[in-house]
Design a protein around this motif. Structure first.
Motif, mmCIF file in Angstrom:
data_model
loop_
_atom_site.group_PDB
_atom_site.id
_atom_site.type_symbol
_atom_site.label_atom_id
_atom_site.label_comp_id
_atom_site.label_asym_id
_atom_site.label_seq_id
_atom_site.Cartn_x
_atom_site.Cartn_y
_atom_site.Cartn_z
ATOM 1 N N ASP A 104 -48.044 -62.551 33.783
ATOM 2 C CA ASP A 104 -47.861 -61.559 34.290
ATOM 3 C C ASP A 104 -49.352 -61.327 35.251
ATOM 4 O OD1 ASP A 104 -48.054 -58.864 35.540
ATOM 5 O OD2 ASP A 104 -47.579 -58.376 34.319
ATOM 6 N N THR A 105 -49.969 -62.285 36.481
ATOM 7 C CA THR A 105 -50.708 -61.660 37.006
ATOM 8 C C THR A 105 -51.001 -60.221 37.319
ATOM 9 O OG1 THR A 105 -49.539 -62.202 39.421
ATOM 10 C CG2 THR A 105 -50.458 -63.898 38.741
ATOM 11 N N SER A 106 -50.225 -59.242 37.336
ATOM 12 C CA SER A 106 -50.545 -57.686 36.737
ATOM 13 C C SER A 106 -51.391 -56.668 35.881
ATOM 14 C CB SER A 106 -49.731 -56.803 37.915
ATOM 15 O OG SER A 106 -48.610 -56.900 36.446
ATOM 16 N N HIS A 119 -46.734 -55.727 31.129
ATOM 17 C CA HIS A 119 -47.654 -55.049 30.298
ATOM 18 C C HIS A 119 -47.502 -55.425 28.861
ATOM 19 C CE1 HIS A 119 -46.658 -51.758 32.003
ATOM 20 N NE2 HIS A 119 -47.463 -50.815 31.369
ATOM 21 N N HIS A 120 -46.555 -54.492 28.943
ATOM 22 C CA HIS A 120 -44.977 -53.736 27.906
ATOM 23 C C HIS A 120 -45.063 -54.735 26.578
ATOM 24 C CE1 HIS A 120 -42.119 -53.854 31.057
ATOM 25 N NE2 HIS A 120 -41.662 -54.124 29.804
ATOM 26 N N LEU A 121 -45.103 -56.047 27.030
ATOM 27 C CA LEU A 121 -44.063 -56.962 26.709
ATOM 28 C C LEU A 121 -45.180 -57.852 25.908
ATOM 29 C CD1 LEU A 121 -41.446 -58.281 28.739
ATOM 30 C CD2 LEU A 121 -40.751 -56.771 27.089
ATOM 31 N N ILE A 122 -46.270 -57.397 25.748
ATOM 32 C CA ILE A 122 -47.870 -58.892 25.637
ATOM 33 C C ILE A 122 -47.713 -58.221 24.166
ATOM 34 C CG2 ILE A 122 -49.065 -57.105 25.772
ATOM 35 C CD1 ILE A 122 -49.422 -60.576 27.386
ATOM 36 N N ASP A 123 -47.527 -57.826 23.835
ATOM 37 C CA ASP A 123 -47.595 -58.179 22.188
ATOM 38 C C ASP A 123 -46.331 -57.349 21.477
ATOM 39 O OD1 ASP A 123 -49.795 -58.888 21.891
ATOM 40 O OD2 ASP A 123 -50.854 -56.683 22.320
ATOM 41 N N HIS A 124 -45.343 -57.660 21.988
ATOM 42 C CA HIS A 124 -43.646 -57.949 21.468
ATOM 43 C C HIS A 124 -43.172 -59.127 20.481
ATOM 44 C CE1 HIS A 124 -39.305 -57.605 20.935
ATOM 45 N NE2 HIS A 124 -38.780 -56.714 22.393
ATOM 46 N N GLY A 125 -42.993 -58.390 19.326
ATOM 47 C CA GLY A 125 -42.567 -59.152 18.692
ATOM 48 C C GLY A 125 -41.438 -60.721 19.014
ATOM 49 N N ASP A 126 -41.161 -60.676 20.077
ATOM 50 C CA ASP A 126 -40.007 -62.109 20.614
ATOM 51 C C ASP A 126 -41.214 -62.894 21.471
ATOM 52 O OD1 ASP A 126 -38.849 -63.731 22.228
ATOM 53 O OD2 ASP A 126 -37.013 -62.311 21.484
ATOM 54 N N PRO A 127 -41.192 -64.434 20.910
ATOM 55 C CA PRO A 127 -42.364 -64.997 21.588
ATOM 56 C C PRO A 127 -41.810 -65.499 22.761
ATOM 57 C CG PRO A 127 -41.821 -65.904 20.128
ATOM 58 C CD PRO A 127 -40.902 -64.909 19.101
ATOM 59 N N ASP A 128 -40.805 -64.858 23.511
ATOM 60 C CA ASP A 128 -40.085 -65.803 24.335
ATOM 61 C C ASP A 128 -40.705 -64.618 25.422
ATOM 62 O OD1 ASP A 128 -38.483 -68.049 23.991
ATOM 63 O OD2 ASP A 128 -36.862 -67.289 23.990
ATOM 64 N N LEU A 129 -40.321 -63.162 24.557
ATOM 65 C CA LEU A 129 -41.269 -61.811 26.030
ATOM 66 C C LEU A 129 -42.840 -61.558 26.264
ATOM 67 C CD1 LEU A 129 -38.369 -59.481 24.743
ATOM 68 C CD2 LEU A 129 -38.459 -60.626 26.509
ATOM 69 N N ARG A 130 -43.370 -62.240 25.074
ATOM 70 C CA ARG A 130 -44.915 -62.067 25.025
ATOM 71 C C ARG A 130 -45.333 -63.584 25.561
ATOM 72 N NH1 ARG A 130 -44.323 -61.636 19.465
ATOM 73 N NH2 ARG A 130 -45.159 -64.349 19.337
#
Length: 166
Positions: free
Chosen positions: A94-96, A77-88
């Protein structure tokens, strides 16, 4: 052991993959990030935390790291709005997640939108509507919650012949 940070040649990668578990745990705590990343890419017992760290910090290794079962697929969840599109995109699957990643369906990056459309957290009516959007249909068609009958309809539309009943 400090020389391990250099890109390993095939023989040393094979040797690295046979390190005993106790040494793997020591190397996983090594202060040198390169040591941890080489371990993450080459040892089946590398902890998921260093595998995720390698994914985040070594973009060139991402296609390979995505094939590893030890790469975390939840708790992102901490990566959902990350600046890197691969991480988003990784976080979108993520099913959680507490909420479906609906906001990522309008992300500027097509791969993020596809990953969001494939999220099993999306409601079925939304998945069905995404099948009509050329930019999202591929992700929606890959959604594991798409009912089998709807998937067969899509395959029929594509012109693929049905298998003979057995």
């Amino acid at each position: 052991m400090r020389r391990i940070h250099a890109p390993p040649a095939a023989p040393s990668r094979r040797g690295l993959s046979r390190l005993p578990e106790k040494l793997v745990h020591r190397l996983a705590d090594d202060p040198d990030a390169d040591v941890r990343h080489v371990l993450a890419c080459n040892h089946p017992l590398a902890p998921p935390t260093i595998t995720l760290d390698a994914f985040i910090t070594t973009p060139g290794q991402r296609p390979y790291l995505l094939t590893l079962p030890r790469l975390p697929r939840t708790g992102l969840h901490h990566l959902i709005d990350h600046g890197d599109p691969d991480l988003r995109a990784l976080a979108a699957s993520d099913t959680s997640l507490v909420q479906p990643p609906v906001h990522l369906l309008t992300d500027p990056e097509p791969r993020v939108r596809r990953a969001a459309a494939a999220s099993p957290l999306l409601p079925l009516d939304l998945i069905s509507s995404l099948l009509n959007d050329p930019g999202l249909a591929r992700g929606a068609a890959a959604n594991p919650n798409l009912p089998a009958e709807r998937l067969h309809e899509l395959l029929d539309l594509s012109g693929l012949p049905r298998a003979a009943a057995q």
